[in-house]
Design a protein around this motif. Structure first.
Motif, mmCIF file in Angstrom:
data_model
loop_
_atom_site.group_PDB
_atom_site.id
_atom_site.type_symbol
_atom_site.label_atom_id
_atom_site.label_comp_id
_atom_site.label_asym_id
_atom_site.label_seq_id
_atom_site.Cartn_x
_atom_site.Cartn_y
_atom_site.Cartn_z
ATOM 1 N N LEU A 67 4.511 29.340 -33.756
ATOM 2 C CA LEU A 67 5.041 30.170 -32.670
ATOM 3 C C LEU A 67 6.515 30.496 -32.905
ATOM 4 O O LEU A 67 6.964 31.617 -32.656
ATOM 5 C CB LEU A 67 4.871 29.447 -31.330
ATOM 6 N N VAL A 161 -0.868 24.022 -18.711
ATOM 7 C CA VAL A 161 -1.122 24.836 -19.907
ATOM 8 C C VAL A 161 -1.595 26.224 -19.497
ATOM 9 O O VAL A 161 -1.139 27.246 -20.038
ATOM 10 C CB VAL A 161 -2.162 24.136 -20.807
ATOM 11 N N PHE A 162 -2.489 26.275 -18.516
ATOM 12 C CA PHE A 162 -3.008 27.556 -18.029
ATOM 13 C C PHE A 162 -1.875 28.396 -17.440
ATOM 14 O O PHE A 162 -1.754 29.591 -17.721
ATOM 15 C CB PHE A 162 -4.094 27.284 -16.988
ATOM 16 N N VAL A 165 0.281 29.966 -20.145
ATOM 17 C CA VAL A 165 -0.254 31.158 -20.809
ATOM 18 C C VAL A 165 -0.206 32.353 -19.855
ATOM 19 O O VAL A 165 0.089 33.483 -20.283
ATOM 20 C CB VAL A 165 -1.665 30.904 -21.368
ATOM 21 N N VAL A 168 3.375 33.577 -20.061
ATOM 22 C CA VAL A 168 3.654 34.307 -21.300
ATOM 23 C C VAL A 168 3.030 35.694 -21.247
ATOM 24 O O VAL A 168 3.663 36.696 -21.624
ATOM 25 C CB VAL A 168 3.129 33.508 -22.512
ATOM 26 N N LEU A 172 5.418 38.921 -21.509
ATOM 27 C CA LEU A 172 5.467 39.625 -22.787
ATOM 28 C C LEU A 172 4.585 40.857 -22.847
ATOM 29 O O LEU A 172 4.790 41.713 -23.681
ATOM 30 C CB LEU A 172 5.102 38.677 -23.931
ATOM 31 N N GLY B 45 -7.833 26.268 -32.054
ATOM 32 C CA GLY B 45 -6.973 27.443 -31.986
ATOM 33 C C GLY B 45 -6.272 27.711 -33.301
ATOM 34 O O GLY B 45 -6.123 28.857 -33.711
ATOM 35 N N GLU B 70 -8.740 35.102 -22.215
ATOM 36 C CA GLU B 70 -8.207 34.999 -20.849
ATOM 37 C C GLU B 70 -9.242 34.357 -19.928
ATOM 38 O O GLU B 70 -8.918 33.490 -19.114
ATOM 39 C CB GLU B 70 -7.813 36.383 -20.329
ATOM 40 N N ALA B 73 -9.538 30.571 -20.748
ATOM 41 C CA ALA B 73 -8.435 29.745 -20.256
ATOM 42 C C ALA B 73 -8.655 29.381 -18.797
ATOM 43 O O ALA B 73 -8.454 28.231 -18.395
ATOM 44 C CB ALA B 73 -7.107 30.489 -20.438
ATOM 45 N N ALA B 125 -7.795 28.378 -25.697
ATOM 46 C CA ALA B 125 -7.550 29.765 -25.295
ATOM 47 C C ALA B 125 -6.059 30.008 -25.115
ATOM 48 O O ALA B 125 -5.535 31.049 -25.538
ATOM 49 C CB ALA B 125 -8.302 30.064 -24.002
ATOM 50 N N ALA B 126 -5.354 29.025 -24.529
ATOM 51 C CA ALA B 126 -3.930 29.222 -24.265
ATOM 52 C C ALA B 126 -3.148 29.352 -25.560
ATOM 53 O O ALA B 126 -2.350 30.279 -25.731
ATOM 54 C CB ALA B 126 -3.400 28.060 -23.437
ATOM 55 N N MET B 127 -3.390 28.437 -26.510
ATOM 56 C CA MET B 127 -2.633 28.464 -27.769
ATOM 57 C C MET B 127 -2.890 29.770 -28.524
ATOM 58 O O MET B 127 -1.978 30.419 -29.020
ATOM 59 C CB MET B 127 -3.036 27.277 -28.653
ATOM 60 N N LEU B 129 -3.981 32.633 -27.322
ATOM 61 C CA LEU B 129 -3.456 33.798 -26.593
ATOM 62 C C LEU B 129 -1.949 33.907 -26.762
ATOM 63 O O LEU B 129 -1.418 35.012 -26.968
ATOM 64 C CB LEU B 129 -3.778 33.656 -25.105
ATOM 65 N N ILE B 130 -1.256 32.764 -26.686
ATOM 66 C CA ILE B 130 0.203 32.806 -26.842
ATOM 67 C C ILE B 130 0.548 33.342 -28.228
ATOM 68 O O ILE B 130 1.430 34.184 -28.386
ATOM 69 C CB ILE B 130 0.811 31.409 -26.613
ATOM 70 N N PHE B 131 -0.222 32.889 -29.239
ATOM 71 C CA PHE B 131 0.048 33.406 -30.585
ATOM 72 C C PHE B 131 -0.244 34.903 -30.660
ATOM 73 O O PHE B 131 0.549 35.665 -31.223
ATOM 74 C CB PHE B 131 -0.796 32.669 -31.630
ATOM 75 N N THR B 133 -0.033 37.080 -28.344
ATOM 76 C CA THR B 133 0.990 37.837 -27.644
ATOM 77 C C THR B 133 2.265 37.911 -28.476
ATOM 78 O O THR B 133 2.877 38.974 -28.592
ATOM 79 C CB THR B 133 1.282 37.173 -26.294
ATOM 80 N N PHE B 134 2.653 36.764 -29.061
ATOM 81 C CA PHE B 134 3.888 36.749 -29.865
ATOM 82 C C PHE B 134 3.734 37.651 -31.082
ATOM 83 O O PHE B 134 4.617 38.419 -31.427
ATOM 84 C CB PHE B 134 4.228 35.329 -30.312
#
Lengths: 195, 139
Positions: A67, A161-162, A165, A168, A172, B45, B70, B73, B125-127, B129-131, B133-134
């Motif tokens: 990340l 955690v939910f 996300v 984010v 973003l 993930g 989504e 998650a 799902a969170a990990m 999705l964050i990736f 998005t970044f």
């Protein structure tokens, strides 16, 4: 033997942290951050806390490094050179030394490292170790504490955690939509006036 | 992203199934060995992140669209909290799995498995999705 290993690992961690402070290349800083997490995972293994070590290696050294690299791709690879330090270093240095001394003074009261009679080993730990096999029936006590005895806490962690996300995603991905927004009434009126 | 890197492409293809199987092992073996939902979710993930790094975000999104993630998650938290609510109706406290099966120990076992599955789903799902998005911001 294990003490020597601990001291060596802590020494490596200190070296890594200091080189992170001194480096200007952010790519190297991210990589050293991953190494720092891996070293602390090794310390957790040494402390027989394999579950924590597992998480630290997977999250700290794995995902967060990726990340951070993704963030670097969006920003710059080099730290901006500060022209001239605008402040004296003495005040921050004194604050650091005073805080550090207070923290070290605080550790003097703590039980010795690995002391079986420390308060933390006398509270709920005996119950988990003696009774969890009859009450929950899991060979891995960590799992039974995490998911059963402290199930409510883990529910909170999952929700965190939910929430992360969701945050984010809102931060973003919302911006692009705002760029394409319809012009407001005032802006339309201004345009008409110009015409 | 890396169209002309045959070694990376081949090795990542070979590694993918092993990473996924290992994640499933960590997920469902967490009550006997180290691991559990959180670690399994991260490992699961990371295999998709590896895929996205090598083959590009576009291909990864074809395999696993962000809409699915989504939903997953939210579903994970729902499974977790839902297990707690189910134990209301079987005559126990919130998140007490004793009465989920006829035998308290079996109930605990089922409860922990389901709850860990919820944790794993949300974290995975969170990990990812964050990736997504970044990595999707730069274009």
């Amino acid at each position: 033997m294990l003490d020597i290993l601990d001291i060596a690992l802590l020494f490596f961690m200190a070296v890594t942290a200091i080189s992170i402070l001194r480096l200007k290349n952010l790519f190297a800083v991210v990589m050293l951050g991953g190494i720092y997490s891996l070293l602390s995972a090794l310390i957790f293994v040494n402390l027989d806390a394999v579950d924590v070590a597992f998480t630290e290696a997977a999250v700290g050294a794995g995902i967060s490094t990726v990340l951070m690299l993704g963030t670097l791709a969006l920003t710059s690879r080099e730290e901006k050179q500060e022209k001239k330090p605008s402040h004296k270093i003495w005040l921050p240095l004194m604050v650091c030394i005073a805080t550090g001394a207070a923290l070290v003074y605080g550790t003097l009261d703590m039980p010795r490292y690995g002391d079986p009679n420390a308060p933390i080993h006398k509270h709920v730990a005996p119950r988990y170790i003696n009774d969890s096999m009859d009450e929950v029936g899991m060979p891995n006590i960590v799992t039974s504490v995490l998911a059963s005895y402290r199930g409510f806490d883990t529910l909170g962690e999952t929700t965190v955690v939910f929430t992360a996300v969701v945050g984010v995603l809102i931060l973003l991905t919302g911006r692009r939509r705002r760029d394409k927004r319809e012009p407001t009434l005032e802006e339309l009126e201004e345009q008409e006036e110009e015409v | 992203m890396m169209q002309r890197k045959p070694i990376l492409r081949v090795t990542s293809k070979v590694f993918m199934p092993f990473i996924l199987i290992f994640a499933l092992y960590v997920q469902f073996h967490g009550d006997f060995g180290p691991g559990g939902g959180f670690q399994a979710g991260v490992i699961f993930g990371s295999s998709f992140i590896l895929y996205a790094l090598i083959f590009g975000l576009h291909d990864a999104k074809l395999v696993l669209p962000s809409v699915v993630l989504e939903v997953m998650a939210a579903l994970g938290v729902l499974i977790y909290a839902g297990t707690g609510v189910v134990s209301f109706f079987t005559g126990d406290n919130f998140l007490n799995y004793n009465s989920l099966a006829h035998d308290p120990l079996h109930g605990q076992h089922y409860g922990i498995l389901i709850v860990e599955l919820g944790v794993g789903l949300t974290v995975f799902a969170a990990m990812t999705l964050i990736f997504y998005t970044f990595a999707g911001r730069g274009r």
